[in-house]
Design a protein around this motif. Structure first.
Motif, PDB file in Angstrom:
ATOM      1  N   ASP A  88       0.926  -1.265  -0.151  1.00 56.85           N
ATOM      2  CA  ASP A  88       0.021   0.075  -0.050  1.00 56.85           C
ATOM      3  C   ASP A  88       0.858   1.194  -0.079  1.00 56.85           C
ATOM      4  O   ASP A  88       1.548   1.367   1.056  1.00 56.85           O
ATOM      5  CB  ASP A  88      -0.943   0.150   1.162  1.00 56.85           C
ATOM      6  N   THR A  89       0.959   1.840  -1.224  1.00 57.76           N
ATOM      7  CA  THR A  89       1.958   3.130  -1.262  1.00 57.76           C
ATOM      8  C   THR A  89       1.489   4.088  -0.320  1.00 57.76           C
ATOM      9  O   THR A  89       2.470   4.832   0.167  1.00 57.76           O
ATOM     10  CB  THR A  89       1.843   3.458  -2.545  1.00 57.76           C
ATOM     11  N   ARG A  90       0.243   4.292  -0.002  1.00 56.69           N
ATOM     12  CA  ARG A  90      -0.071   5.425   0.932  1.00 56.69           C
ATOM     13  C   ARG A  90       0.317   5.319   2.342  1.00 56.69           C
ATOM     14  O   ARG A  90       0.975   6.154   3.108  1.00 56.69           O
ATOM     15  CB  ARG A  90      -1.599   5.526   0.982  1.00 56.69           C
ATOM     16  N   GLN A  91       0.398   4.030   2.905  1.00 60.40           N
ATOM     17  CA  GLN A  91       0.851   3.686   4.151  1.00 60.40           C
ATOM     18  C   GLN A  91       2.306   3.839   4.168  1.00 60.40           C
ATOM     19  O   GLN A  91       2.959   4.151   5.145  1.00 60.40           O
ATOM     20  CB  GLN A  91       0.441   2.116   4.731  1.00 60.40           C
ATOM     21  N   SER A  92       2.935   2.841   3.103  1.00 65.81           N
ATOM     22  CA  SER A  92       4.567   2.979   3.182  1.00 65.81           C
ATOM     23  C   SER A  92       5.002   4.423   2.983  1.00 65.81           C
ATOM     24  O   SER A  92       6.181   4.537   3.512  1.00 65.81           O
ATOM     25  CB  SER A  92       4.871   2.069   2.000  1.00 65.81           C
ATOM     26  N   ALA A  93       4.314   5.179   2.392  1.00 64.98           N
ATOM     27  CA  ALA A  93       4.846   6.731   2.070  1.00 64.98           C
ATOM     28  C   ALA A  93       5.085   7.349   3.557  1.00 64.98           C
ATOM     29  O   ALA A  93       5.918   7.965   3.710  1.00 64.98           O
ATOM     30  CB  ALA A  93       3.782   7.496   1.320  1.00 64.98           C
ATOM     31  N   GLN A  94       4.119   7.051   4.678  1.00 65.69           N
ATOM     32  CA  GLN A  94       4.303   7.675   5.874  1.00 65.69           C
ATOM     33  C   GLN A  94       5.634   6.834   6.551  1.00 65.69           C
ATOM     34  O   GLN A  94       6.382   7.702   7.158  1.00 65.69           O
ATOM     35  CB  GLN A  94       2.957   7.242   6.702  1.00 65.69           C
ATOM     36  N   ASP A 108       2.749  -3.718   4.310  1.00 64.95           N
ATOM     37  CA  ASP A 108       2.148  -2.767   4.989  1.00 64.95           C
ATOM     38  C   ASP A 108       2.969  -2.871   6.275  1.00 64.95           C
ATOM     39  O   ASP A 108       3.090  -1.956   6.977  1.00 64.95           O
ATOM     40  CB  ASP A 108       0.651  -2.884   5.290  1.00 64.95           C
ATOM     41  N   LYS A 131       8.597   8.417   4.985  1.00 62.24           N
ATOM     42  CA  LYS A 131       9.029   9.866   5.346  1.00 62.24           C
ATOM     43  C   LYS A 131       9.468  10.093   6.651  1.00 62.24           C
ATOM     44  O   LYS A 131      10.278  10.890   7.099  1.00 62.24           O
ATOM     45  CB  LYS A 131       7.249  10.769   5.305  1.00 62.24           C
ATOM     46  N   ALA A 168       3.031   0.491  -6.507  1.00 57.99           N
ATOM     47  CA  ALA A 168       2.010  -0.583  -5.777  1.00 57.99           C
ATOM     48  C   ALA A 168       2.417  -1.922  -6.149  1.00 57.99           C
ATOM     49  O   ALA A 168       2.414  -2.215  -7.460  1.00 57.99           O
ATOM     50  CB  ALA A 168       0.857  -0.068  -6.004  1.00 57.99           C
TER      51      ALA A 168
END
Length: 280
Positions: A36-42, A83, A45, A55
């Protein structure tokens, strides 16, 4: 050196569980394939990792493989992450790793957190032999059939379960395994509301029913194995098989011995084959 596919474990809750090597690898590769790119982005960061993400999950893995393999063949190192925890352990990635191996691409594990192993290490059940069973079927009828298959397994079993199904799942285990079967309950490992307890299945049903917070978060069940098989001496086994083989096939004789004595059918079958071969 040719490109590598790095299988990188990430934290399951506590961000301090990220290893120095994991951070270095994620910073150094050309691309990170994430569930999940959105979760991994956090996560990236938090560690100031600027590597591009793509993805790679259950729904697109088959289509994405060729693209990723081509990048690896062209010399681009790629990291695979999920994730949380170790990829492939009830997470996507198997097809990509298999394709990399088939194409002669080096696959390098970067070890770290794994909820299954963390739970096993803390609940106090035998860890010399264990099996990972992943998630049980969501439908009760299928789940009961699956549990029946596991009923006589003597090793410790590790199972993941969704919080909204945990109570009915444990009740099904009581029905199949028996109320007194020991179980380790590990919830929200490494997180603020971490709960790790060992009790019987019957006690666990009561514990969950009395505290609805136990039906939240990530849950790992560690189930004690069945009592060891009945001891049957080699001599008695041979005598029984020899007599039955006079009238029955190897398959039928071994099945009957397994039913009568409680030993595993494959053990009886192998010995029946040996006795038949020795006789010829």
């Amino acid at each position: 050196m040719s490109a590598q596919l790095f299988v990188v474990a990430t934290p399951i809750g506590h961000l301090d569980d990220m290893t120095f090597r994991s951070i270095d690898v994620l910073k150094s590769v050309s691309l990170i394939a994430a569930e999940d790119t959105r979760q991994s982005a956090q996560l990236l960061k938090h560690y100031n990792i600027a590597t591009p993400l793509t993805a790679c999950h259950d729904h697109n893995e088959s289509n994405k493989i060729n693209i990723l393999i081509e990048k690896l063949k062209n010399g681009d190192n790629i990291a695979l992450i999920s994730d949380a925890g170790t990829p492939l352990i009830s997470d996507p990635g198997f097809k990509l790793v298999r394709a990399a191996q088939e194409n002669g691409i080096r696959v390098t594990p970067v070890p770290g957190a794994c909820a299954a192993i963390a739970a096993l290490s803390a609940v106090g059940l035998p860890s010399d032999r264990f099996s990972f069973e992943g998630f049980l079927p969501s439908k009760q009828s299928q789940r009961l059939i699956h549990l029946e298959r596991l009923k006589h397994e003597t090793q410790t079993m590790i199972i993941y379960e969704a919080p909204h199904r945990i109570l009915e799942c444990v009740k099904d285990m009581v029905q199949v395994f028996g109320a007194d079967r020991p179980v380790g309950f590990a919830r929200e490992i490494t997180k603020t509301f971490e709960t790790i307890k060992k009790m019987t299945l019957e006690q666990l049903v009561e514990f969950i029913e009395n505290d609805h917070n136990q039906q939240k978060g990530e849950i790992v069940l560690v189930i004690g194995g069945a009592a060891e098989e009945k001891d049957l001496s080699q001599e008695k086994l041979d005598q029984l098989l020899t007599r039955l083989l006079q009238d029955l096939s190897v398959k039928a004789a071994s099945q009957l011995v397994a039913d009568l004595t409680g030993i595993k059918k494959k053990i009886a079958y192998q010995r029946a084959l040996e006795l038949t071969e020795n006789k010829q």
